[in-house]
Design an enzyme around this catalytic site. Sequence first.
Site, short mmCIF file in Angstrom:
data_model
loop_
_atom_site.label_atom_id
_atom_site.label_comp_id
_atom_site.label_asym_id
_atom_site.label_seq_id
_atom_site.Cartn_x
_atom_site.Cartn_y
_atom_site.Cartn_z
N HIS A 143 -5.63 -1.05 7.68
CA HIS A 143 -6.50 -2.32 7.25
C HIS A 143 -6.65 -3.33 8.61
O HIS A 143 -5.69 -2.90 9.71
CB HIS A 143 -5.84 -3.25 6.21
CG HIS A 143 -4.47 -3.81 6.51
ND1 HIS A 143 -4.17 -5.19 6.28
CD2 HIS A 143 -3.43 -3.38 7.27
CE1 HIS A 143 -2.91 -5.59 6.78
NE2 HIS A 143 -2.60 -4.40 7.47
N HIS A 168 -8.45 -9.67 0.38
CA HIS A 168 -8.25 -8.88 1.53
C HIS A 168 -8.10 -7.44 1.11
O HIS A 168 -7.95 -6.98 -0.52
CB HIS A 168 -6.78 -8.99 1.76
CG HIS A 168 -6.54 -8.48 3.53
ND1 HIS A 168 -6.99 -8.66 4.49
CD2 HIS A 168 -5.74 -7.13 3.52
CE1 HIS A 168 -6.44 -7.82 5.44
NE2 HIS A 168 -5.67 -6.75 4.76
N CYS A 178 -11.47 -7.25 7.51
CA CYS A 178 -10.88 -6.08 6.63
C CYS A 178 -12.09 -5.45 5.70
O CYS A 178 -12.16 -4.30 5.70
CB CYS A 178 -9.88 -6.96 5.63
SG CYS A 178 -10.65 -8.05 4.58
#
Length: 362
Positions: A337, A325, A277
Site C-alpha cells: 500500500h 484507505h 493509496c
Amino acid sequence: MTATVASHRKTKQHPPAPLGGARTARTARTARTARTARTAAALALAGAAGVAAFDGTGQAAPRPTPAQVKGRVDALYQEAEVATQHYNGAKEQADAARAELSRLQDEAARRTQKLNAAKAQLGTMAGNQYRSGGVDPTVRLMMSADPQRYLDGATILERAGSHQANAVAGYARRLGSVRQIRDRAEATAERLERTEGTLRRQRVTIVRKLDSAEALLNRLTEQQRRRMTPEADPSGAPDDAGAQAPNSRAAHAVSFAYAALGKPYVWGATGPSAFDCSGLTQAAWKSGGVSLPRTTYTQIGSGPRIDRSQLAPGDLVFFYSGISHVGLYIGDGKMIHAPHPGAPVRIAPIDEMPFAAATRPA
C-alpha cells in the site's frame, strides 16, 4: 523648677486643621492606595497572561511524548486520507464534466452550422418569392430577429406550401436542438464550477492536515522520528506470487504493486512515479486489464466482497469505518500500500490498521 519641668512635660498642642485640609489629605491617601492596588492588579494580570499565553492553562504544559505525537500524527494522516479520497472523487467528477462540456460545445457548434445552413435556405426562398411578387409572411417571420415568435405559432405551417413548410419545419427542429444542447452545456459548466470549488476546499483541508502533522513531527528528534516510522519491508516478489493469485489479472496487479515498492506517496497521484493509496490499486489492476474507479469508497464496489479468511493475492483490502484507505493483498496476512506522505509504497501487515472489508475486482 517644678513648674518648669511640668511645663516641658506638657503634650505639645497643634492647632486643629481646617475642615477642607483634612478632606484633602484623606483624598490624597485614598488616591495613593487606589493607585497601588491598580498597579498590583495589573502586575498580577500581566503575570497570569504570560503564563496563559505560554500554555493556555495558567501553567506550563508538559511536552508531548513521542507516543502522543505519533497518535496525533496518525490521526491527522487518516483525516488527510479521508479528504484525499473526497478530492479524488471530486476530481473524477470534474474531469468527466469537463469532457462532457467539451463534447457539448462541439455538438452545439455542429448543430449551429446546420441551423445557419437552414436559415440560408430560407433566405434563398424568401429572395425568390420577393422577385416573384413578395415574401410570404411565414418566411418573413422566420427571418426576423426573433424566430421563436414563429415557433410559438402553432398554425403557421398550415398556411405555408409543402416545400416551404418542410424547410421551415427543418429550421425549427434545428433551432430547438441547438437551444437544448446549449442549455445542457450551461448546466454542465455550472456543475463543473461547483465541483472545482469542492476541489479547492478539499485541497486546503489536505494541506492543512499534512502541515499540522509535519509541525508535530518537527518537535521530535531524528531518532524519535525513525523509531515511530516502521521500516519498509525490503522483500521482493515471491516466486509463487502469480500462482497464488486467483487469475492472471490479479497476478498482473500483484506484480505491478511489487514493482512500485519504494515509490513516494503523493496525494492525488496515480503513477507511474508516485501514488496515493487508491491510485496505486487502480494502476495495479489497470495493468491486469481491469478498470477500477478512482476512490476507495467506489473501489469497494468493484467486485464481490471477500471474507477475510478467504483473501487471495490481488484482493483489495479496505480500512477504517469510512473506507478511507486501501491496499493490495499479497498473501501471508500482508499487503502492498501507499501509506502517507513521507512513507513510500511498502509491504505491511493488514493488521496495521482497522480492517473494514475486502473486494475481489471482477
